[in-house]
Design an enzyme around this catalytic site. Structure first.
Site, PDB file in Angstrom:
ATOM      1  N   VAL A 240     -39.777  10.302 -38.388  1.00 20.29           N
ATOM      2  CA  VAL A 240     -39.752   9.355 -39.505  1.00 20.29           C
ATOM      3  C   VAL A 240     -39.111  10.003 -40.723  1.00 20.29           C
ATOM      4  O   VAL A 240     -39.475  11.122 -41.101  1.00 20.29           O
ATOM      5  CB  VAL A 240     -41.181   8.896 -39.859  1.00 20.29           C
ATOM      6  CG1 VAL A 240     -41.179   7.930 -41.029  1.00 20.29           C
ATOM      7  CG2 VAL A 240     -41.873   8.276 -38.651  1.00 20.29           C
ATOM      8  N   CYS A 241     -38.180   9.307 -41.338  1.00 19.18           N
ATOM      9  CA  CYS A 241     -37.546   9.775 -42.565  1.00 19.18           C
ATOM     10  C   CYS A 241     -38.183   9.042 -43.739  1.00 19.18           C
ATOM     11  O   CYS A 241     -37.849   7.895 -44.026  1.00 19.18           O
ATOM     12  CB  CYS A 241     -36.047   9.509 -42.517  1.00 19.18           C
ATOM     13  SG  CYS A 241     -35.191  10.131 -43.972  1.00 19.18           S
TER      14      CYS A 241
END
Length: 185
Positions: free
Chosen positions: A113-114
């Protein structure tokens, strides 16, 4: 003063009994566990988010959050995230991964996840509630400017209608390009 000595004496006896196996040993909680317990007890989640403890309530450091967006491209999908919290939490951000394979500019196909608050913008004053709201926001406002899935980000930037079609195809269980996405709607 005598009462204080009796309390100290009793604590010493309990410690000796526990070390000999004579009493129930109490696991000392780390500062991270104490803070996490506080964070979880104060959660104020939107109705479209739920938290679960697959390993039982005794393992607060590992849990899952399900997000079911009620708006946007990902409307009615269900996305499950795993959280692994370090004993040094909140001085270190929790490790968050998406278990649901999703066509999203800020989540790669391995579930990474960014989200800025999980990386360089993490501060000890942030909490689990903040992270969950950040994840929720990724589904209502995907960010094509800071992508992990560059292909999805480019389609979102260049052709939002095609992006919406790709998201729907992926969520209903289908291929986007050469990649198959299991149904999550």
């Amino acid at each position: 003063m005598i009462g204080l000595f009796k309390v100290k004496e009793k604590q010493r006896e309990e410690a000796q009994n526990a070390s000999r196996g004579g009493g129930a040993s109490v696991k000392k909680q780390s500062a991270g566990e104490l803070r996490l317990h506080k964070d979880i007890s104060e959660l104020n989640l939107p109705s479209s988010c739920t938290i679960s403890f697959p390993n039982g309530k005794d393992d607060l450091m590992n849990f899952e959050v399900s997000i079911k967006p009620d708006d946007g491209f990902y409307h009615n999908g269900t996305f499950v995230f795993t959280f692994q919290v370090s004993p040094v939490y909140p001085h270190e951000a929790p490790k968050v991964k998406c278990k649901t394979k999703v066509y999203h500019p800020n989540i790669d196909l391995e579930g990474n996840v960014c989200l800025n608050i999980l990386r360089e913008d993490w501060k000890p004053v942030l909490n689990i509630n903040t992270v969950i709201y950040g994840l929720f926001h990724l589904f209502t406002e995907p960010n094509s400017e800071d992508p992990l899935n560059h292909d999805a980000a480019q389609v979102l930037r260049d052709n939002p209608k095609l992006f919406e079609t790709n998201v729907r195809r992926a969520m209903t269980g289908g291929y986007v390009g050469q990649t198959f996405f299991p149904r999550c709607i």
